[in-house]
Write an enzyme that holds these catalytic residues in place. Structure first.
Site, PDB file in Angstrom:
ATOM      1  N   ARG A 122       0.703  -1.310  -0.182  1.00 38.03           N
ATOM      2  CA  ARG A 122       0.120   0.102  -0.116  1.00 38.03           C
ATOM      3  C   ARG A 122       0.966   1.199  -0.045  1.00 38.03           C
ATOM      4  O   ARG A 122       0.518   2.183  -0.384  1.00 38.03           O
ATOM      5  CB  ARG A 122      -0.930   0.080   1.177  1.00 38.03           C
ATOM      6  CG  ARG A 122      -2.011   1.163   1.296  1.00 38.03           C
ATOM      7  CD  ARG A 122      -3.240   0.900   2.155  1.00 38.03           C
ATOM      8  NE  ARG A 122      -2.461   0.628   3.631  1.00 38.03           N
ATOM      9  CZ  ARG A 122      -2.350   1.470   4.435  1.00 38.03           C
ATOM     10  NH1 ARG A 122      -2.533   2.927   4.229  1.00 38.03           N
ATOM     11  NH2 ARG A 122      -2.051   1.210   5.647  1.00 38.03           N
TER      12      ARG A 122
ATOM     13  N   TYR B 192     -12.845  17.689 -16.464  1.00 40.48           N
ATOM     14  CA  TYR B 192     -13.254  16.310 -16.610  1.00 40.48           C
ATOM     15  C   TYR B 192     -14.572  15.990 -15.709  1.00 40.48           C
ATOM     16  O   TYR B 192     -14.561  16.216 -14.589  1.00 40.48           O
ATOM     17  CB  TYR B 192     -11.964  15.432 -16.375  1.00 40.48           C
ATOM     18  CG  TYR B 192     -12.455  13.969 -16.148  1.00 40.48           C
ATOM     19  CD1 TYR B 192     -12.974  13.279 -17.153  1.00 40.48           C
ATOM     20  CD2 TYR B 192     -12.324  13.200 -15.090  1.00 40.48           C
ATOM     21  CE1 TYR B 192     -13.374  11.886 -16.952  1.00 40.48           C
ATOM     22  CE2 TYR B 192     -12.520  11.753 -14.959  1.00 40.48           C
ATOM     23  CZ  TYR B 192     -12.938  11.140 -15.809  1.00 40.48           C
ATOM     24  OH  TYR B 192     -13.415   9.966 -15.851  1.00 40.48           O
TER      25      TYR B 192
ATOM     26  N   LYS C 226      -4.853   5.691 -19.762  1.00 42.92           N
ATOM     27  CA  LYS C 226      -5.258   6.196 -21.294  1.00 42.92           C
ATOM     28  C   LYS C 226      -3.783   6.026 -22.001  1.00 42.92           C
ATOM     29  O   LYS C 226      -3.172   5.114 -22.229  1.00 42.92           O
ATOM     30  CB  LYS C 226      -5.674   7.427 -21.287  1.00 42.92           C
ATOM     31  CG  LYS C 226      -7.125   7.767 -20.269  1.00 42.92           C
ATOM     32  CD  LYS C 226      -8.173   6.846 -20.571  1.00 42.92           C
ATOM     33  CE  LYS C 226      -9.423   7.078 -19.987  1.00 42.92           C
ATOM     34  NZ  LYS C 226      -9.327   7.205 -18.432  1.00 42.92           N
TER      35      LYS C 226
ATOM     36  N   ASP D  66      -4.739  18.752 -15.547  1.00 37.05           N
ATOM     37  CA  ASP D  66      -4.891  17.344 -16.002  1.00 37.05           C
ATOM     38  C   ASP D  66      -4.405  17.355 -17.263  1.00 37.05           C
ATOM     39  O   ASP D  66      -5.113  18.025 -18.340  1.00 37.05           O
ATOM     40  CB  ASP D  66      -6.504  17.057 -15.946  1.00 37.05           C
ATOM     41  CG  ASP D  66      -6.684  15.773 -16.404  1.00 37.05           C
ATOM     42  OD1 ASP D  66      -6.021  14.986 -16.968  1.00 37.05           O
ATOM     43  OD2 ASP D  66      -7.665  14.950 -15.799  1.00 37.05           O
TER      44      ASP D  66
END
Length: 403
Positions: free
Chosen positions: A64, A117, A217, A192
């Site tokens: 983690r 977004y 992406k 972004d």
């Protein structure tokens, strides 16, 4: 970039191909990084544990907290963006949420692009607002409107948040001017840059404080990864890292390994897809069934001159176009396509097309969508690496169905 000797000045292809290789240098480095498929590490003694926790020795603690595959990806991304540090997360929204929750407190004010977004907007409106964060939306292509919002009396702004290229309308934000405005009024600029990628634009070098990516992406590029990243100044990135650890936002080693593998060919993929996108946009703008086309490489785009100054190596792989006949015409067009896939994703090696009014903006009222240029006939195209002529032929096949 590397611990072994390497030239300081390298081209994009070289940086993509070799980024992150300095993690475990030895006399015989593996050409392909291994996958460290472990959830935890053992320590030889208490002194070593203390040294690793305190940063005096390099080592790893627990999945983690991040594993070697995450560090390799982070170093490669920081190098490509020209930034001090990077954080690799489990998804793009994990990167965004970790960053925003790390930097914002009750009463803080965020000025955000009205075209941000949709997932980011939902986070701001539905989650951060519940914790007392004040959000104001503005047309971020209008610098006067942005400054008016930043200097509004009352709570000073903490963040200005924009997408470099907007989704799905493919408008361009003036990052250097926005950075100057944000800093003048005491705010950080967060960009972004998922659509632009480090191949076409590097917001840190244009004045932004932090950059976020959905590495799902273009960075990974093969429709087989979930991931995100925060890139920027070390102090800010480390705050986001601590938040991501607390929120469980760090992904597994295999996705990080896949993302780095995809990053190796980023420059090659973006070069091809960007050339094809310009060819497709040029064809679309002349087609009688197409009402408008949004692609920064076209001279008629409202920010074409700006894009020429800010974007490198072409104008990107994303474009949008609107067909006459609305939703019914869209249904005929996508049904006629054979090569281009109708899918709610982008940034992969294969070309995809999507109808934003039915997907990302489905929950937005039609009048609000229309006000932001998202009509029932709007389609967003993410161009892959296929042969340009094949994509042109397939798109013309779809458009022919509208006759």
């Amino acid at each position: 970039m590397w611990e072994r000797d390497a030239p300081e000045e390298m081209g994009d292809l070289t940086r993509c191909a070799h980024g992150g290789e300095d993690l475990l240098p030895s006399a015989t480095d593996p050409l392909t990084p291994p996958i460290w498929q472990t959830a935890a590490y053992a320590y030889p003694d208490l002194d070593t544990l203390d040294a690793i926790y305190e940063g005096r020795e390099r080592g790893f603690i627990y999945g983690r907290y991040g594993l070697p595959n995450h560090v390799q990806l982070e170093r490669a991304l920081a190098d490509l963006e020209g930034a001090e540090a990077a954080l690799a997360t489990a998804s793009g929204m994990s990167a965004i949420s970790s960053l925003l929750f790390a930097l914002l407190a009750p009463g803080d004010r965020v000025v955000a692009s009205e075209l941000v977004y949709r997932g980011t907007r939902n986070l701001l409106d539905l989650d951060l607002a519940r914790f007392g964060v004040i959000v104001e939306y503005v047309d971020a292509t209008d610098l006067a409107a942005v400054e008016a919002s930043l200097q509004r009396p009352g709570q000073p702004p903490r963040l200005l948040y924009v997408d470099f290229l907007t989704n799905p309308t493919i408008l361009v934000h003036d990052v250097p001017s926005l950075a100057e405005l944000a800093h003048r009024h005491g705010a950080l600029l967060v960009v972004d840059s998922t659509f632009a990628t480090p191949y076409h634009g590097r917001p840190i070098q244009l004045g932004a404080d932090l950059v976020v990516h959905s590495t799902t992406k273009f960075i990974a590029g093969h429709h087989d990864v979930s991931g995100g990243a925060v890139v920027g100044r070390s102090e800010l990135v480390e705050r986001a890292r601590r938040q991501a650890i607390r929120m469980g936002g760090i992904g597994g080693p295999f996705d990080a390994w896949l993302a780095l593998r995809g990053l190796r060919t980023l420059a090659l993929r973006m070069g091809q897809s960007s050339r094809s996108a310009l060819a497709l946009a040029s064809r679309l703008v002349e087609h009688p069934a197409v009402e408008r086309v949004s692609y920064p490489g076209l001279p008629g785009h409202p920010q074409h001159d700006l894009a020429r100054g800010l974007l490198a190596n072409g104008f990107g792989s994303m474009l949008a176009f609107e067909v006459e006949g609305g939703r019914a015409a869209v249904a005929r067009l996508v049904r006629a396509l054979r090569l281009i896939r109708f899918a709610e994703t982008l940034g992969g090696v294969t070309t995809t097309i999507v109808h934003p009014a039915s997907t990302s903006h489905r929950s937005v009222e039609q009048a609000a969508r229309a006000a932001h240029g998202i009509g029932e006939g709007l389609l967003r195209l993410s161009v892959g690496i296929e042969t340009t002529e094949d994509l042109v032929e397939d798109l013309e096949r779809g458009l022919a169905s509208l006759a």
